[in-house]
Write an enzyme that holds these catalytic residues in place. Sequence first.
Site, PDB file in Angstrom:
ATOM      1  N   LYS A 221     -89.778 -12.224  21.304  1.00  0.00           N
ATOM      2  CA  LYS A 221     -90.971 -12.030  22.122  1.00  0.00           C
ATOM      3  C   LYS A 221     -91.802 -10.840  21.630  1.00  0.00           C
ATOM      4  O   LYS A 221     -91.348 -10.007  20.857  1.00  0.00           O
ATOM      5  CB  LYS A 221     -90.579 -11.849  23.591  1.00  0.00           C
ATOM      6  N   ARG A 255     -80.761 -16.568  26.356  1.00  0.00           N
ATOM      7  CA  ARG A 255     -81.605 -17.709  26.008  1.00  0.00           C
ATOM      8  C   ARG A 255     -82.316 -17.362  24.703  1.00  0.00           C
ATOM      9  O   ARG A 255     -83.129 -16.429  24.664  1.00  0.00           O
ATOM     10  CB  ARG A 255     -82.613 -17.997  27.114  1.00  0.00           C
TER      11      ARG A 255
END
Length: 273
Positions: A221, A255
Amino acid sequence: MTINCKGQLIDLTTPKVMGIINLTPDSFYDGGRYKDEHTVLKHVEKMLTEGATFIDIGAYSSRPNAEHISENEELQRILPIISLILKELPNVLLSIDTFRSNIAKQCIEAGACMINDISSGKLDEQMLQTVADLHVPYIMMHMKGTPQNMQQLSQYENLVKEVLFYFSERIAATRALGIVDIIVDPGFGFAKTIAQNYELLSNFEQLKMLELPLLAGVSRKSMIYKTLENSSENALNGTTVLNTIALQKGASILRVHDVKEAVECVKLMQQLN
């Protein structure tokens, strides 16, 4: 600490890894990579071989300012892939990344086993009842607004306190409907600045007071690659560092886009502990 997936009890005392498949052309890292059935299947097989317990499939991009697509388009993207995967790999545990109750219902009926909802039921008032009726595990995430406007809604007086209050309210709503297996995701990158993401990670262990499994989703991210001044393609090392911190602070599920490296994090942390 266990969850029931299609009659199989998954023990989350040992952290598990959830591999990501994005069936969208515009996801921030792997958008457009999985354009045909062969590519999707090979990648799922690779993630399972590397040690993924769950495969999380999404057909609606939730990156900031992502294009809004219709429910029909989301269904057309995701249902054939569920059928393809389960035909070849019938024992795989599929999580469905959607905030729409009809998508959730049809995907579970097609053989998926878990719902991963970025909105905790706030973007579809039928979602919680649908999950309750389906008797499947439910991942609820913290977010304000929608993917289209969430980055304009990152104002907090006390971030951690507000996230905990949000989950307390949403957990009460799910419990009232009889939903048993709940997993909490604080939503790194969703209605949060880079500084707020790190504040949340720094205080991640406080979420344990909710007494539910915690999911950490930091993989590649912008909180990583913007801090390191590189790109999502070059953010694997940073992802591994933050996954390790999340495990130290109590994450039960990672995740990730890169399963092998996440599984190695879990193994090394287990050895250390």
